[in-house]
Write an enzyme that holds these catalytic residues in place. Structure first.
Site, PDB file in Angstrom:
ATOM      1  CB  CYS A   1      -1.675   5.601  11.373  1.00 59.34           C
ATOM      2  SG  CYS A   1       0.046   5.255  11.686  1.00 59.34           S
TER       3      CYS A   1
ATOM      4  NE  ARG B   1      -5.698   5.862   6.581  1.00 60.28           N
ATOM      5  CZ  ARG B   1      -5.797   7.180   6.412  1.00 60.28           C
ATOM      6  NH1 ARG B   1      -6.829   7.670   5.797  1.00 60.28           N
ATOM      7  NH2 ARG B   1      -4.871   7.980   6.876  1.00 60.28           N
TER       8      ARG B   1
ATOM      9  CD1 TRP C   1       1.906   0.919   6.811  1.00 58.50           C
ATOM     10  CD2 TRP C   1       3.212   2.731   7.009  1.00 58.50           C
ATOM     11  NE1 TRP C   1       2.776   0.928   5.753  1.00 58.50           N
ATOM     12  CE2 TRP C   1       3.582   2.012   5.843  1.00 58.50           C
ATOM     13  CE3 TRP C   1       3.908   3.893   7.332  1.00 58.50           C
ATOM     14  CZ2 TRP C   1       4.610   2.441   5.004  1.00 58.50           C
ATOM     15  CZ3 TRP C   1       4.918   4.316   6.497  1.00 58.50           C
ATOM     16  CH2 TRP C   1       5.263   3.593   5.345  1.00 58.50           C
TER      17      TRP C   1
ATOM     18  CG  ASN D   1      -3.482   8.582  11.891  1.00 60.44           C
ATOM     19  OD1 ASN D   1      -3.333   7.612  12.625  1.00 60.44           O
ATOM     20  ND2 ASN D   1      -4.455   8.673  10.993  1.00 60.44           N
ATOM     21  N   GLY D   2       0.676  10.429  12.201  1.00 56.49           N
ATOM     22  CA  GLY D   2       1.665  11.473  11.966  1.00 56.49           C
ATOM     23  C   GLY D   2       2.967  11.158  12.689  1.00 56.49           C
TER      24      GLY D   2
ATOM     25  CD  GLU E   1      -0.393   4.144 -13.271  1.00 51.41           C
ATOM     26  OE1 GLU E   1       0.532   4.672 -12.634  1.00 51.41           O
ATOM     27  OE2 GLU E   1      -1.381   3.618 -12.720  1.00 51.41           O
TER      28      GLU E   1
ATOM     29  CE  LYS F   1      -1.313   0.958 -10.322  1.00 50.48           C
ATOM     30  NZ  LYS F   1      -1.517   2.367 -10.391  1.00 50.48           N
TER      31      LYS F   1
ATOM     32  CD  GLU G   1       0.870   0.423  -6.951  1.00 50.97           C
ATOM     33  OE1 GLU G   1       1.022   0.965  -5.854  1.00 50.97           O
ATOM     34  OE2 GLU G   1       0.238   0.974  -7.871  1.00 50.97           O
TER      35      GLU G   1
ATOM     36  CG  HIS H   1      19.977   6.072 -25.857  1.00 49.52           C
ATOM     37  ND1 HIS H   1      21.018   6.532 -26.616  1.00 49.52           N
ATOM     38  CD2 HIS H   1      18.839   6.462 -26.502  1.00 49.52           C
ATOM     39  CE1 HIS H   1      20.538   7.187 -27.674  1.00 49.52           C
ATOM     40  NE2 HIS H   1      19.213   7.153 -27.625  1.00 49.52           N
TER      41      HIS H   1
ATOM     42  CE  LYS I   1      -6.264   4.478  -2.832  1.00 54.06           C
ATOM     43  NZ  LYS I   1      -5.853   4.082  -4.192  1.00 54.06           N
TER      44      LYS I   1
HETATM   45  O1  M6R Z   1      -3.375  10.214  -3.020  1.00 59.70           O
HETATM   46  P1  M6R Z   1      -2.363  10.560  -4.070  1.00 59.70           P
HETATM   47  O2  M6R Z   1      -2.912  10.526  -5.444  1.00 59.70           O
HETATM   48  O3  M6R Z   1      -1.663  11.856  -3.785  1.00 59.70           O
HETATM   49  O4  M6R Z   1      -1.271   9.405  -3.982  1.00 59.70           O
HETATM   50  C1  M6R Z   1      -0.086   9.454  -4.737  1.00 59.70           C
HETATM   51  C2  M6R Z   1       0.594   8.116  -4.740  1.00 59.70           C
HETATM   52  O5  M6R Z   1       0.943   7.721  -3.449  1.00 59.70           O
HETATM   53  C3  M6R Z   1      -0.283   7.026  -5.378  1.00 59.70           C
HETATM   54  O6  M6R Z   1      -0.690   7.373  -6.661  1.00 59.70           O
HETATM   55  C4  M6R Z   1       0.500   5.695  -5.447  1.00 59.70           C
HETATM   56  O7  M6R Z   1       1.553   5.798  -6.344  1.00 59.70           O
HETATM   57  C5  M6R Z   1      -0.446   4.556  -5.825  1.00 59.70           C
HETATM   58  N1  M6R Z   1      -0.279   3.466  -4.921  1.00 59.70           N
HETATM   59  C6  M6R Z   1      -0.179   4.025  -7.177  1.00 59.70           C
HETATM   60  O8  M6R Z   1      -1.026   2.972  -7.518  1.00 59.70           O
END
Ligand code: M6R
Length: 608
Positions: A2, A27, A74, A100-101, A481, A485, A488, A504, A603
């Protein structure tokens, strides 16, 4: 997650709120709404879907009001719908609140209020706040919010207006970020600096269990116990253009292309080339203890966690320190028993990730000392740690983290180098590291110049629905990583594996329909990676290999080759991650995905 934007001042609030909501879009959200004070009443508008839907609802409405609150939701409690969208209101439509929360005890409160005759309109936890504030209100909105704060459990960043208190906004926080923006002729509140960066760069951070009253002329902060707090504004370095596309089709691509500058900003003013030692002003407060540290625990989530995993190898290479890396959400369930002088490093772009915050709070309880590697200045993690190093990378808008990863890797390397040079690392190695770090911005530019080639590779393979990313040692977290990427933003299933684990299990998956991205720069793992590539090729799996310039051996084996310039083994991740980012970006683009706002993701993950 949010988002909140509010304004009270001399200007019309509608365009300010819409602009702020658009800047919060990144976000992640599913509905949006605003409440604007006007003509002795409050007008409420809400819509499901993109901000444009809300904009359509208000575009022809004459709204001269200069005080209002707005929100992107959200969904957590109740489906995305107009009734569940914020702002929420009490029965008499006096109080309007955005939140928010999560209100953890909303259920018993709701039952109690329903028993006493209150009718609820939504399924949200937030609505209890509107009713509680209305019940506590006797002319003083701050007092009503304060009384309500004492009844609720959970996390919140809230903003409230009342029909009978024109040109006043009360905000309060516990666990969810809220920032006051001090403007010229008006004041703002937002969950995120980027929502108001077009109007002001003067900000005041609200701490947990504080509330503030905003008017056109100023702000006053007080604690939940009604003690007044004096806090002056700080200047944020972000510019409005940082949060704009500047000709790029997506923020993700823009941020990938910003990486040479991101890296420069991470090292600027922090290198002493002749001494082979970095300077990190942010850790001076803890330096006397940190320099003797022998046990370090890195906690983080997602991409920041993978940066930490690379960091472990870098610390092991450059220092005498034992390093553990933990996923923040799992760290809390460990039986924590730290040796004396243990430091925890929390890595977080946003500085607001709920799991990382919870992890450091637990670590502090158990006696560890906290450091942060954070991008957002003044964020919760930066304030809850004893010391740390800022990324100085500007806002990262794309949900997929790219430039911040490079920044985090750079800062982890600087920190390891600094500690290493106070331990056993020689001057020669220190100087060599600094030279290699300084060459990286131009080397990243070189990798970016292969953009068309990488795009062509993505075009060839984007229809494959399963991918494997393989690496060893420093390249293993890059494999993870790379897979994250791709997952996501393109929604393609991908696995990031330690190449040694192939035999394995995952080798059973290899087929002509499953491409493997093999991370095989010329490092100490090179020969072993060649064996892995051969194993894949003997099973007819397509291989996209990321190699050091001029590599002929892998070129003969692999189907596709992407080159990176030569560097030190522990710096290769900063180069090899760039083609992985571009492969994901172009696959997602060929699949017409919503690249900057992928489905179901936010985000900044401010709920556990
Ligand atoms: O703000 P942060 O770095 O703590 O966020 C951690 C993860 O939520 C963030 O890296 C997430 O995995 C990204 N969407 C990856 O691209």
């Amino acid at each position: 997650m949010c988002g909140i934007i509010c304004y009270v001042g001399k200007d019309k609030v509608k365009p300010i709120l819409l602009e702020g909501l658009k800047r919060l879009e990144y976000r992640g959200y599913d509905s949006a709404g605003m409440a604007v004070q006007f003509g002795g009443g409050v007008e409420l508008y809400r819509a499901v879907g993109k901000i444009i839907e809300l904009e359509k609802k208000v575009q022809d409405v004459e709204l001269p009001g200069t005080c209002g609150i707005a929100h992107t939701r959200w969904a957590t409690h109740g489906e995305p719908s107009e009734e569940n969208a914020h702002p929420h209101r009490d029965q008499a439509e006096n109080v309007f609140v955005i939140h928010n929360g999560i209100i953890e005890n909303y259920h018993p409160i709701r039952k109690r209020l329903e028993k006493s005759g209150v009718r609820f309109r939504s399924q949200t936890d937030t609505e209890v706040l509107a009713h509680l504030i209305a019940l506590s209100f006797d002319g003083d909105l701050s007092e009503a919010v304060r009384k309500t704060m004492s009844q609720i459990e959970g996390t919140f960043g809230i903003a409230v207006i009342h029909r009978q208190r024109p040109n006043e906004i009360v905000i309060a926080r516990r666990g969810s970020p809220l920032i006051i923006g001090v403007g010229d002729g008006g004041n703002f509140a937002a969950s995120d600096v980027s929502a108001m960066v077009r109007y002001t760069n003067q900000v005041v951070h609200l701490n947990d269990n504080e509330l503030a009253l905003l008017t056109a002329d100023g702000y006053s902060i007080s604690t939940a116990q009604a003690k007044s707090v004096t806090r002056v504004a700080e200047t944020v370095e972000w510019q409005a253009e940082d949060a704009e596309l500047n000709g790029f089709p997506h923020f993700m691509l823009k941020e990938i292309y910003e990486q040479p500058d991101t890296l420069l900003n991470a090292i600027r003013g922090r290198l002493e080339p002749g001494e082979g030692v970095p300077k990190l002003g942010g850790i001076i407060p803890v330096w006397e203890r940190l320099k003797d540290c022998r046990h370090l625990v890195i906690v983080a989530c997602g991409t920041s966690y993978y940066a930490g995993c690379v960091g472990r190898y870098v610390f092991e290479r450059l220092t005498e320190i034992d390093v553990e890396v933990e996923i923040a959400s799992e760290f809390r369930y460990r039986k924590l028993n730290f040796p004396p002088n243990t430091f925890i490093i929390a890595i977080s772009q946003s500085g607001e990730t709920a799991d990382t915050l919870a992890a450091i709070r637990e670590a502090r309880r158990k006696g560890a000392q906290l450091l942060g590697i954070v991008n957002v200045v003044g964020s919760s993690i930066s304030r809850e740690t004893l010391a740390g190093v800022y990324c100085h990378a500007g806002p990262e808008i794309g949900v997929a983290s790219t430039k911040i990863f490079v920044s985090q890797l750079t800062i982890l390397t600087l920190l390891a180098l600094l500690l290493g040079r106070h331990q056993n690392l020689s001057l020669t190695e220190g100087v060599e590291a600094i030279q290699a770090l300084s060459a990286l911005p131009d080397q990243i530019k070189k990798v970016l110049s292969y953009d068309n080639h990488i795009q062509a590779i993505a075009e060839k393979y984007y229809r494959c629905s399963n991918w494997l990313f393989l690496g060893r040692k420093y390249q293993y977290p890059i494999a993870q990583e790379g897979a994250l990427k791709l997952k996501e933003i393109s929604y393609i299933h991908a696995e990031g594996y330690a190449a040694g684990e192939m035999k394995h299990g995952p080798i059973a998956l290899i087929s002509p329909a499953m491409p493997t991205v093999a991370l095989a720069p010329r490092d100490s793992m090179y020969e072993k990676m060649i064996s892995n590539i051969q194993e894949i090729k003997s099973r007819k799996g397509p291989v996209i290999a990321i190699v050091t310039e001029g590599d002929e051996k892998v070129r003969e084996l692999a189907d596709e080759i992407i080159e990176v310039p030569p560097t030190l083994e522990y710096l290769y991740p900063i180069l090899t991650v760039v083609p992985c980012q571009l492969i994901s970006y172009y696959c997602a683009r060929f699949l017409n995905r919503d690249i900057d706002k992928p489905r179901n993701l936010a985000k900044s993950v401010t709920v556990e």
